[in-house]
Write an enzyme that holds these catalytic residues in place. Structure first.
Site, PDB file in Angstrom:
ATOM      1  NE  ARG A   1     -25.768 -42.831 -63.077  1.00 46.68           N
ATOM      2  CZ  ARG A   1     -26.511 -43.921 -62.916  1.00 46.68           C
ATOM      3  NH1 ARG A   1     -27.808 -43.888 -63.183  1.00 46.68           N
ATOM      4  NH2 ARG A   1     -25.973 -45.026 -62.474  1.00 46.68           N
TER       5      ARG A   1
ATOM      6  NE  ARG B   1     -28.698 -45.830 -58.450  1.00 45.51           N
ATOM      7  CZ  ARG B   1     -27.419 -46.082 -58.678  1.00 45.51           C
ATOM      8  NH1 ARG B   1     -26.912 -47.249 -58.348  1.00 45.51           N
ATOM      9  NH2 ARG B   1     -26.641 -45.192 -59.240  1.00 45.51           N
TER      10      ARG B   1
ATOM     11  NE  ARG C   1     -18.420 -42.412 -60.729  1.00 45.11           N
ATOM     12  CZ  ARG C   1     -19.147 -43.355 -60.127  1.00 45.11           C
ATOM     13  NH1 ARG C   1     -18.770 -43.857 -58.972  1.00 45.11           N
ATOM     14  NH2 ARG C   1     -20.246 -43.775 -60.692  1.00 45.11           N
TER      15      ARG C   1
ATOM     16  NE  ARG D   1     -29.166 -49.475 -61.017  1.00 43.43           N
ATOM     17  CZ  ARG D   1     -27.892 -49.095 -61.039  1.00 43.43           C
ATOM     18  NH1 ARG D   1     -26.955 -49.955 -60.725  1.00 43.43           N
ATOM     19  NH2 ARG D   1     -27.559 -47.880 -61.382  1.00 43.43           N
TER      20      ARG D   1
ATOM     21  CE  LYS E   1     -18.966 -48.849 -61.417  1.00 45.50           C
ATOM     22  NZ  LYS E   1     -19.898 -48.540 -62.521  1.00 45.50           N
TER      23      LYS E   1
HETATM   24  P1  AMP Z   1     -22.550 -45.318 -58.438  1.00 45.86           P
HETATM   25  O1  AMP Z   1     -23.420 -46.027 -57.471  1.00 45.86           O
HETATM   26  O2  AMP Z   1     -21.099 -45.724 -58.329  1.00 45.86           O
HETATM   27  O3  AMP Z   1     -23.047 -45.400 -59.849  1.00 45.86           O
HETATM   28  O4  AMP Z   1     -22.572 -43.769 -58.032  1.00 45.86           O
HETATM   29  C1  AMP Z   1     -23.792 -43.037 -58.074  1.00 45.86           C
HETATM   30  C2  AMP Z   1     -23.502 -41.547 -58.080  1.00 45.86           C
HETATM   31  O5  AMP Z   1     -22.782 -41.187 -56.897  1.00 45.86           O
HETATM   32  C3  AMP Z   1     -22.626 -41.050 -59.228  1.00 45.86           C
HETATM   33  O6  AMP Z   1     -23.360 -40.815 -60.408  1.00 45.86           O
HETATM   34  C4  AMP Z   1     -22.076 -39.757 -58.627  1.00 45.86           C
HETATM   35  O7  AMP Z   1     -23.043 -38.726 -58.625  1.00 45.86           O
HETATM   36  C5  AMP Z   1     -21.846 -40.157 -57.170  1.00 45.86           C
HETATM   37  N1  AMP Z   1     -20.491 -40.708 -56.980  1.00 45.86           N
HETATM   38  C6  AMP Z   1     -20.158 -41.986 -56.631  1.00 45.86           C
HETATM   39  N2  AMP Z   1     -18.833 -42.138 -56.545  1.00 45.86           N
HETATM   40  C7  AMP Z   1     -18.290 -40.942 -56.857  1.00 45.86           C
HETATM   41  C8  AMP Z   1     -16.955 -40.456 -56.975  1.00 45.86           C
HETATM   42  N3  AMP Z   1     -15.883 -41.251 -56.771  1.00 45.86           N
HETATM   43  N4  AMP Z   1     -16.772 -39.155 -57.315  1.00 45.86           N
HETATM   44  C9  AMP Z   1     -17.826 -38.343 -57.524  1.00 45.86           C
HETATM   45  N5  AMP Z   1     -19.101 -38.732 -57.464  1.00 45.86           N
HETATM   46  C10 AMP Z   1     -19.344 -40.023 -57.129  1.00 45.86           C
END
Ligand code: AMP
Length: 196
Positions: free
Chosen positions: A145, A134, A89, A128, A14
């Site tokens: 996740r 990360r 989400r 990654r 994404k």
């Molecule tokens: P991502 O980079 O989109 O994979 O997001 C990394 C982490 O950020 C996720 O595993 C959540 O812990 C947090 N996070 C990102 N976006 C959201 C969201 N819309 N709602 C809640 N937690 C989020």
């Protein structure tokens, strides 16, 4: 003008696609994950709070995330369109976003679902982890996740399909091919990239 969301399991690509589409479609990419990670790096209060959830693979509470997104979408560069990556989400986040956009007389024009095989995404995320380090890319956290995604986010796909705004795109293949596929699918919906 396009108001878009890209949705899919962790590791589907994404973030990579959002950055490329942002350039192609000339709209800002708004990634909640990136905003949280920036805050972690800067050591802000928000960053410390977010990290305590992210490192476990859990979602940051809606009460925190919703306000952050509303603030970001209120910025001048997002008034003409945006590409959301990683928000909404949860069903509750969808409702909050709907209400916020309705106040602006707007709604999402398209939701791009990036599909990917589960084991392939785990392998991508582990690669990654080695490259970017990360802190939420360890195998246990990755599995959590994916589980949280299946429970809380996957149901959103049907919801958007029911609204007739969903486009499903296969996330496997080269980065360039996937971008072309998405742009093609958006064009079919009448959302065209501006002429270069
Ligand atoms: P991502 O980079 O989109 O994979 O997001 C990394 C982490 O950020 C996720 O595993 C959540 O812990 C947090 N996070 C990102 N976006 C959201 C969201 N819309 N709602 C809640 N937690 C989020």
């Amino acid at each position: 003008m396009s108001r878009l969301l890209i949705i899919g399991p962790p590791g589907a690509g994404k973030g990579t696609q959002a950055a490329r589409l942002s350039a192609r479609l000339d709209v800002p990419a708004v990634s909640t994950g990136d905003i949280f990670r920036d805050n972690v790096r800067q050591g802000t209060e928000l960053g410390m709070l977010a990290k305590s959830y992210m490192d476990r693979g859990e979602y940051v509470p809606d009460s925190v995330t919703d306000d952050l997104v509303k603030d970001r979408l209120s910025a001048a560069d997002a008034t003409g369109g945006f590409l959301l990556d990683g928000y909404p989400r949860t069903i509750a986040q969808v409702r909050t976003l709907d209400d916020y956009l309705a106040e602006r007389g707007e709604s999402l024009d398209a939701v791009i679902q990036l599909t990917a095989d589960r084991e392939e995404t785990v392998q991508r995320l582990l690669r990654r982890a080695k490259q970017q380090g990360r802190s939420d890319d360890t195998e246990d956290v990755i599995r959590r996740r994916l589980q949280v995604y299946a429970e809380q986010t996957a149901p959103l796909i049907d919801l958007f399909a029911g609204r007739g705004v969903l486009v499903s795109v296969d996330g496997l293949g080269s980065i360039e091919d996937v971008t072309d596929r998405i742009v093609g699918a958006l064009e079919d919906l009448g959302i065209a990239a501006p002429a270069a």
